[in-house]
Write a protein that holds these residues in place. Structure first.
Motif, PDB file in Angstrom:
ATOM      1  N   ALA A  74     -52.392 -47.139  30.425  1.00 24.93           N
ATOM      2  CA  ALA A  74     -53.429 -46.126  30.204  1.00 24.93           C
ATOM      3  C   ALA A  74     -52.842 -44.947  29.428  1.00 24.93           C
ATOM      4  CB  ALA A  74     -54.046 -45.696  31.542  1.00 24.93           C
ATOM      5  N   GLY A  75     -53.055 -43.715  29.913  1.00 25.36           N
ATOM      6  CA  GLY A  75     -52.574 -42.546  29.190  1.00 25.36           C
ATOM      7  C   GLY A  75     -51.234 -42.015  29.655  1.00 25.36           C
ATOM      8  N   VAL A  76     -50.553 -42.738  30.542  1.00 27.23           N
ATOM      9  CA  VAL A  76     -49.287 -42.248  31.101  1.00 27.23           C
ATOM     10  C   VAL A  76     -48.227 -41.981  30.026  1.00 27.23           C
ATOM     11  CG1 VAL A  76     -47.423 -42.728  32.744  1.00 27.23           C
ATOM     12  CG2 VAL A  76     -49.769 -43.365  33.313  1.00 27.23           C
ATOM     13  N   PRO A  77     -48.093 -42.825  28.983  1.00 27.14           N
ATOM     14  CA  PRO A  77     -47.073 -42.547  27.964  1.00 27.14           C
ATOM     15  C   PRO A  77     -47.270 -41.218  27.232  1.00 27.14           C
ATOM     16  CG  PRO A  77     -47.796 -44.829  27.821  1.00 27.14           C
ATOM     17  CD  PRO A  77     -48.732 -44.144  28.766  1.00 27.14           C
ATOM     18  N   GLU A  78     -48.452 -40.602  27.361  1.00 30.25           N
ATOM     19  CA  GLU A  78     -48.683 -39.305  26.728  1.00 30.25           C
ATOM     20  C   GLU A  78     -47.977 -38.174  27.466  1.00 30.25           C
ATOM     21  OE1 GLU A  78     -50.423 -38.813  23.945  1.00 30.25           O
ATOM     22  OE2 GLU A  78     -51.373 -40.784  23.706  1.00 30.25           O
ATOM     23  N   VAL A  79     -47.572 -38.413  28.730  1.00 34.20           N
ATOM     24  CA  VAL A  79     -46.978 -37.332  29.523  1.00 34.20           C
ATOM     25  C   VAL A  79     -45.594 -37.664  30.067  1.00 34.20           C
ATOM     26  CG1 VAL A  79     -49.173 -36.263  30.180  1.00 34.20           C
ATOM     27  CG2 VAL A  79     -48.250 -38.118  31.579  1.00 34.20           C
ATOM     28  N   VAL A  80     -45.127 -38.905  29.870  1.00 35.88           N
ATOM     29  CA  VAL A  80     -43.782 -39.306  30.308  1.00 35.88           C
ATOM     30  C   VAL A  80     -43.091 -39.985  29.139  1.00 35.88           C
ATOM     31  CG1 VAL A  80     -42.411 -40.675  31.924  1.00 35.88           C
ATOM     32  CG2 VAL A  80     -44.586 -39.670  32.682  1.00 35.88           C
TER      33      VAL A  80
END
Length: 362
Positions: free
Chosen positions: A291-297
């Motif tokens: 999902a969007g996790v790579p945008e913040v980690v």
């Protein structure tokens, strides 16, 4: 500028804590930080839990009443310079802002709008059509993730888009207290059916395979699925897990500082404000590349992102950080630098100001 702010899914003043409420509050703060005057246009929650025509019709009547109230207010006190809607999507379209903005010639802006073609069936198709029209009308649609921008661009190619990275108010994390227990795992997540329960289930399974390591865990969160969540951890030693329940947001940093690693699989996360808070506290993250996790980690720099659904890989990443003091320390420092320097309220305010300056205001 005088900005009318509206969040149809959940008002910044809503009593239930969630990532949505938190980001709505952060956007208001960032707009004010940038020098704008922000007023909450409406507290109306336009949320369709299920595609029920009666509920939809009732909410549309409420939205029309709110639009009429604001019309009178604006004729009396003057219109705002801009309307800003946070997170319109198929279950929570904005049925107030687009009409008013058009009637009063006020620029319309969205942030974190989303569109999914697979929802185009039945009543959801009708609600998504409303979202699409609002996105087309908008002078600017601010996207927090490339994933959301791509979905919007594919569906509504002629709309106008800009990027704003997810951010937090880092004020509570500026002072670094003494380091907590390096083998203390921390999780912050609501306990709801669906993706949240699935993430808790995966976490419990992964922990079960690293019982030979000296970890303990603090869990912040509560909700209607609490019994189901706790049942997933029934096979693990009870003295290793501290269930803290729902706590005040102001108390979360202290719990994060007490730990050493943040762990959360992240099924269905739009991005995850909690990941940013954990990294600001100097915790490297173990999550899925989903999902969007790579945008913040940042994988390999501020934590590890493992293949979706791979419990063994998730457990291995936790084991690696638990076992390697040097790697954990390096990642902890980079995680903290990343958020404090690149994902702060001040940085977001500057970016918002840059984006909004491009919009003609009468």
């Amino acid at each position: 500028m005088r900005i009318a702010f509206y969040a149809p899914l959940k008002s910044p003043n809503h009593p239930v804590v969630s990532g949505d409420r938190q980001m709505a509050r952060m956007l208001v703060k960032a707009l004010e930080y940038a020098g704008h005057s922000v007023e909450l246009a409406s507290e109306l929650r336009f949320y369709l839990r299920q595609p029920e025509p009666k509920s939809f019709d009732a909410l549309k009547i409420e939205a029309a009443d709110e639009a009429a109230r604001l019309t009178k207010l604006w004729h009396r006190d003057g219109k705002p310079d801009l309307w800003f809607t946070y997170h319109p999507y198929y279950k929570a379209p904005d049925l107030i802002g687009p009409e008013l903005a058009s009637a009063f010639a006020v620029p319309y802006v969205t942030a974190e709008a989303s569109y999914s073609r697979r929802r185009n069936a039945g009543l959801w198709a009708d609600s998504q059509a409303l979202v699409a029209r609002a996105i087309e009308q908008a002078a600017l649609n601010i996207c927090f993730t490339q994933r959301d921008r791509q979905g919007l661009t594919d569906a509504i190619p002629d709309a106008t888009f800009g990027m704003l990275s997810p951010f937090i108010d880092t004020a509570a994390f500026r002072e670094m207290p003494s380091r907590g227990c390096p083998t203390r795992l921390v999780t912050v997540a609501m306990m709801r059916p669906g993706d949240k329960v699935e993430s808790y289930r995966m976490l419990a399974q992964a922990l079960g395979s690293i019982g030979h390591l000296p970890w303990t865990m603090s869990v912040i969160g509560d909700g209607p699925a609490r019994d189901e969540v706790e049942a997933q951890f029934a096979g693990l030693p009870a003295d290793r897990i501290e269930w803290l329940g729902a706590i005040e947001p102001a108390a979360v940093p202290d719990v994060l500082y007490s730990g050493g690693i943040y762990v959360w699989p992240g099924y269905g996360e739009a991005y995850g404000v909690a990941y940013l808070e954990a990294q600001a506290a100097g915790l490297p993250v173990v999550a899925q590349d989903i999902a969007g996790v790579p945008e913040v980690v940042r994988d390999g720099q501020t934590g590890f992102l493992t293949p979706p659904g791979d419990v063994a890989a998730f457990a291995s990443a936790m084991e690696r950080l638990l076992a390697s003091t040097d790697e954990r320390t390096i990642m902890a420092a980079e995680a903290r630098r990343f958020v404090l320097e690149e994902r702060s309220l001040g940085g977001a305010a500057a970016r918002l100001a840059e984006l909004l300056r491009k919009i003609p205001v009468s």
